[in-house]
Write an enzyme that holds these catalytic residues in place. Structure first.
Site, mmCIF file in Angstrom:
data_model
loop_
_atom_site.group_PDB
_atom_site.id
_atom_site.type_symbol
_atom_site.label_atom_id
_atom_site.label_comp_id
_atom_site.label_asym_id
_atom_site.label_seq_id
_atom_site.Cartn_x
_atom_site.Cartn_y
_atom_site.Cartn_z
ATOM 1 N N GLY A 11 0.829 -1.206 0.000
ATOM 2 C CA GLY A 11 0.000 0.000 0.000
ATOM 3 C C GLY A 11 0.857 1.247 0.000
ATOM 4 O O GLY A 11 2.082 1.185 -0.137
ATOM 5 N N PHE A 12 0.194 2.370 0.174
ATOM 6 C CA PHE A 12 0.877 3.671 0.142
ATOM 7 C C PHE A 12 1.936 3.751 1.257
ATOM 8 O O PHE A 12 3.144 3.789 0.982
ATOM 9 C CB PHE A 12 -0.192 4.778 0.238
ATOM 10 C CG PHE A 12 0.294 6.092 0.748
ATOM 11 C CD1 PHE A 12 1.402 6.718 0.184
ATOM 12 C CD2 PHE A 12 -0.370 6.726 1.804
ATOM 13 C CE1 PHE A 12 1.845 7.942 0.669
ATOM 14 C CE2 PHE A 12 0.066 7.945 2.291
ATOM 15 C CZ PHE A 12 1.173 8.548 1.735
ATOM 16 N N THR A 36 -6.486 -2.956 -1.752
ATOM 17 C CA THR A 36 -6.409 -1.520 -2.069
ATOM 18 C C THR A 36 -4.973 -1.114 -2.415
ATOM 19 O O THR A 36 -4.695 0.073 -2.619
ATOM 20 C CB THR A 36 -6.897 -0.640 -0.883
ATOM 21 O OG1 THR A 36 -6.092 -0.930 0.272
ATOM 22 C CG2 THR A 36 -8.351 -0.902 -0.554
ATOM 23 N N LYS A 92 -12.993 -7.174 9.113
ATOM 24 C CA LYS A 92 -12.261 -8.434 9.267
ATOM 25 C C LYS A 92 -10.761 -8.210 9.398
ATOM 26 O O LYS A 92 -10.098 -8.838 10.223
ATOM 27 C CB LYS A 92 -12.555 -9.375 8.083
ATOM 28 C CG LYS A 92 -13.918 -10.056 8.220
ATOM 29 C CD LYS A 92 -14.256 -10.890 7.019
ATOM 30 C CE LYS A 92 -13.478 -12.186 6.970
ATOM 31 N NZ LYS A 92 -13.905 -13.028 5.824
ATOM 32 N N LYS A 106 3.455 -13.404 18.831
ATOM 33 C CA LYS A 106 3.618 -14.203 20.060
ATOM 34 C C LYS A 106 4.476 -15.424 19.772
ATOM 35 O O LYS A 106 5.421 -15.735 20.495
ATOM 36 C CB LYS A 106 2.224 -14.606 20.553
ATOM 37 C CG LYS A 106 2.202 -15.508 21.757
ATOM 38 C CD LYS A 106 0.786 -15.549 22.324
ATOM 39 C CE LYS A 106 0.567 -16.812 23.123
ATOM 40 N NZ LYS A 106 -0.232 -17.810 22.422
ATOM 41 N N TYR A 146 -14.625 1.139 10.038
ATOM 42 C CA TYR A 146 -13.181 1.427 10.121
ATOM 43 C C TYR A 146 -12.809 1.811 11.554
ATOM 44 O O TYR A 146 -11.893 1.240 12.143
ATOM 45 C CB TYR A 146 -12.859 2.557 9.155
ATOM 46 C CG TYR A 146 -11.402 2.965 9.090
ATOM 47 C CD1 TYR A 146 -10.430 2.120 8.554
ATOM 48 C CD2 TYR A 146 -10.997 4.227 9.536
ATOM 49 C CE1 TYR A 146 -9.101 2.524 8.464
ATOM 50 C CE2 TYR A 146 -9.670 4.635 9.449
ATOM 51 C CZ TYR A 146 -8.723 3.781 8.908
ATOM 52 O OH TYR A 146 -7.406 4.178 8.812
ATOM 53 N N LYS A 150 -10.459 -0.428 14.124
ATOM 54 C CA LYS A 150 -9.178 0.056 14.649
ATOM 55 C C LYS A 150 -9.215 0.124 16.178
ATOM 56 O O LYS A 150 -8.206 -0.144 16.834
ATOM 57 C CB LYS A 150 -8.848 1.421 14.056
ATOM 58 C CG LYS A 150 -8.504 1.378 12.570
ATOM 59 C CD LYS A 150 -7.156 0.721 12.296
ATOM 60 C CE LYS A 150 -6.773 0.823 10.826
ATOM 61 N NZ LYS A 150 -5.488 0.182 10.520
ATOM 62 N N THR A 176 -2.066 11.437 6.224
ATOM 63 C CA THR A 176 -0.722 11.422 5.649
ATOM 64 C C THR A 176 -0.836 11.309 4.131
ATOM 65 O O THR A 176 -1.732 10.627 3.633
ATOM 66 C CB THR A 176 0.071 10.242 6.248
ATOM 67 O OG1 THR A 176 0.176 10.463 7.662
ATOM 68 C CG2 THR A 176 1.462 10.132 5.664
HETATM 69 P P1 NAD Z 1 -3.486 1.660 1.468
HETATM 70 O O1 NAD Z 1 -4.873 1.284 1.107
HETATM 71 O O2 NAD Z 1 -2.619 2.270 0.417
HETATM 72 O O3 NAD Z 1 -2.695 0.433 2.071
HETATM 73 C C1 NAD Z 1 -3.313 -0.635 2.747
HETATM 74 C C2 NAD Z 1 -2.718 -1.928 2.247
HETATM 75 O O4 NAD Z 1 -3.278 -3.026 3.009
HETATM 76 C C3 NAD Z 1 -3.043 -2.208 0.775
HETATM 77 O O5 NAD Z 1 -1.867 -2.574 0.070
HETATM 78 C C4 NAD Z 1 -4.029 -3.376 0.830
HETATM 79 O O6 NAD Z 1 -3.999 -4.191 -0.309
HETATM 80 C C5 NAD Z 1 -3.582 -4.093 2.100
HETATM 81 N N1 NAD Z 1 -4.622 -4.923 2.703
HETATM 82 C C6 NAD Z 1 -5.870 -4.554 3.089
HETATM 83 N N2 NAD Z 1 -6.543 -5.609 3.585
HETATM 84 C C7 NAD Z 1 -5.692 -6.665 3.544
HETATM 85 C C8 NAD Z 1 -5.795 -8.039 3.923
HETATM 86 N N3 NAD Z 1 -6.917 -8.527 4.465
HETATM 87 N N4 NAD Z 1 -4.730 -8.853 3.735
HETATM 88 C C9 NAD Z 1 -3.581 -8.370 3.190
HETATM 89 N N5 NAD Z 1 -3.417 -7.083 2.805
HETATM 90 C C10 NAD Z 1 -4.468 -6.248 2.980
HETATM 91 O O7 NAD Z 1 -3.604 2.669 2.723
HETATM 92 P P2 NAD Z 1 -2.504 3.501 3.518
HETATM 93 O O8 NAD Z 1 -2.906 4.923 3.483
HETATM 94 O O9 NAD Z 1 -1.142 3.120 3.096
HETATM 95 O O10 NAD Z 1 -2.767 2.994 5.010
HETATM 96 C C11 NAD Z 1 -1.954 1.993 5.590
HETATM 97 C C12 NAD Z 1 -2.346 1.809 7.061
HETATM 98 O O11 NAD Z 1 -2.198 3.043 7.773
HETATM 99 C C13 NAD Z 1 -3.792 1.350 7.250
HETATM 100 O O12 NAD Z 1 -3.842 0.412 8.300
HETATM 101 C C14 NAD Z 1 -4.503 2.630 7.650
HETATM 102 O O13 NAD Z 1 -5.625 2.369 8.435
HETATM 103 C C15 NAD Z 1 -3.418 3.371 8.406
HETATM 104 N N6 NAD Z 1 -3.649 4.821 8.379
HETATM 105 C C16 NAD Z 1 -3.366 5.562 7.268
HETATM 106 C C17 NAD Z 1 -3.604 6.928 7.273
HETATM 107 C C18 NAD Z 1 -3.264 7.814 6.105
HETATM 108 O O14 NAD Z 1 -3.460 9.021 6.194
HETATM 109 N N7 NAD Z 1 -2.739 7.324 5.010
HETATM 110 C C19 NAD Z 1 -4.180 7.535 8.400
HETATM 111 C C20 NAD Z 1 -4.499 6.745 9.486
HETATM 112 C C21 NAD Z 1 -4.214 5.394 9.482
#
Ligand code: NAD
Ligand code: UDP
Length: 310
Positions: A11-12, A36, A92, A106, A146, A150, A176
């Site tokens: 992801g990002f 995603t 999930k 663990k 969501y 969390k 971010t």
């Molecule tokens: P994103 O959607 O780019 O990245 C999430 C990644 O998780 C994706 O590559 C997706 O394919 C993978 N993923 C989702 N469900 C999955 C599963 N069941 N099994 C395997 N892979 C799975 O989003 P992001 O912005 O990079 O966010 C990453 C994390 O940071 C997330 O947990 C998000 O809640 C948290 N977060 C991000 C922000 C932000 O501003 N970007 C803010 C608060 C929290």
């Protein structure tokens, strides 16, 4: 050298973390199901010997051969548009996925870091938000899938810490942005930049007086690495305290892109938080951390990235 597993590593934010740990000399195992994420985000890392990729849904049993020093659990849809489209998957991965990742920590005696979010504060009644605030979340609203996932993930992480003595870290991430966000993920940064670059209307939801505080991804990554190496088990906010209204943010994007696009107003999504700004005193004290990147400079880099994706 450490052996680090990153869920959601394609992801990002996850892909920036993979890159950072490799640069620090560590071995990285990235686990993702691309729900995603995007294979392009990690394509450049695949030839690297210290990098491996497992294509897997982390809500299923996770098998990893050999030792692990740390698990960073970042898998989860993160954009409101994504988690509204994927409500069950979001619940999930926050619940079952966090359980599987904690079970693995663990088993391996690994340190566990959870990617939590400012959304645990919901539509906050305390401003700016500090880690002691318990939040104001609507559990049955559309965003609840969501927010509550969390919050459950945080509760489970602390339970594993208390019951099994696992060293845990919880990062509450505030908005971010940066390269590798999906152009169409629906979040305000890609939406406004793509609309401005294409000369389309820039869609401000509601009157645009709601506020957000935007942090560039390199600052977040630095904070996460420092938190992982700290000895603090509870939640820590990471974000940039520079707060602005969404309307001002739209004007900033129009100025930086020199776009002629118009600003138009669209309905405000249900339960959209009215204000959001991190109180980062704890991160400053514990980690000696604060954001370094000027937000407009970060936006310029991000605009160039999105221009390349047009
Ligand atoms: P994103 O959607 O780019 O990245 C999430 C990644 O998780 C994706 O590559 C997706 O394919 C993978 N993923 C989702 N469900 C999955 C599963 N069941 N099994 C395997 N892979 C799975 O989003 P992001 O912005 O990079 O966010 C990453 C994390 O940071 C997330 O947990 C998000 O809640 C948290 N977060 C991000 C922000 C932000 O501003 N970007 C803010 C608060 C929290
Ligand atoms: N927003 C907007 N126009 C858009 C996308 C988002 O006005 O095209 C607003 C949204 O209503 C929210 C803020 O921008 O108030 C940030 O939205 P985002 O989806 O980035 O994430 P959130 O901070 O709500 O999780």
């Amino acid at each position: 050298m450490s052996r680090v597993m990153i869920t959601g590593g394609a992801g990002f934010i996850g892909s920036h973390l993979c890159e950072r740990f490799l640069a620090d000399g560590d071995e990285v195992i990235c686990v993702d199901n691309f729900i995603t994420g995007n294979p392009d985000n990690i394509a450049a890392l695949l030839p690297e010997q210290r990098f491996s990729f497992i294509h897997q849904d982390v809500t299923q049993y996770i098998y990893v051969k050999g030792p692990l020093d740390a698990i960073l659990h970042f898998a989860s849809p993160a954009s409101p548009v994504d988690y509204l489209e994927l409500p069950i998957q979001t619940l999930k991965v926050g619940s079952l996925g966090t359980h599987k990742a904690l079970g693995l920590a663990k088993e391996k005696g690994a340190r566990f870091l959870l990617a939590s979010t400012s959304e645990v504060y919901g539509d906050p009644l305390v401003h700016p938000q500090n880690e002691e605030y318990w939040g104001n979340v609507n559990p049955i609203g559309p965003r609840g899938v969501y927010d509550e996932a969390k919050r459950f993930a945080e509760a489970l992480t602390m339970a594993y810490h208390r019951a099994h003595g696992i060293p845990t870290r919880i990062v509450r991430i505030f908005n971010t942005f940066g390269p590798r966000m999906r152009t169409n993920d629906g979040r305000v940064v890609p939406n406004f930049i793509m609309q401005a670059l294409r000369g389309e209307d820039v869609t401000v939801y509601g009157d645009g007086k709601q506020t957000r505080s935007f942090c560039y991804v390199s600052d977040l990554v630095e904070g996460i690495v420092r938190l992982l190496h700290s000895d603090y088990d509870g939640p820590v906010n990471l974000g940039n305290p520079g707060e602005m209204t969404v309307l001002d943010f739209a004007r900033t994007i129009l100025r930086l892109t020199r776009s002629q696009s118009r600003i138009v107003h669209r309905p405000l999504p249900v339960d959209d938080p009215k204000v959001r700004q991190p109180d980062i005193r704890l991160a400053r004290k514990l980690l000696g951390w604060e954001p370094k990147m000027d937000v407009e400079e970060g936006l310029r880099v991000t605009i160039e990235y999105f221009r390349g994706r047009l």
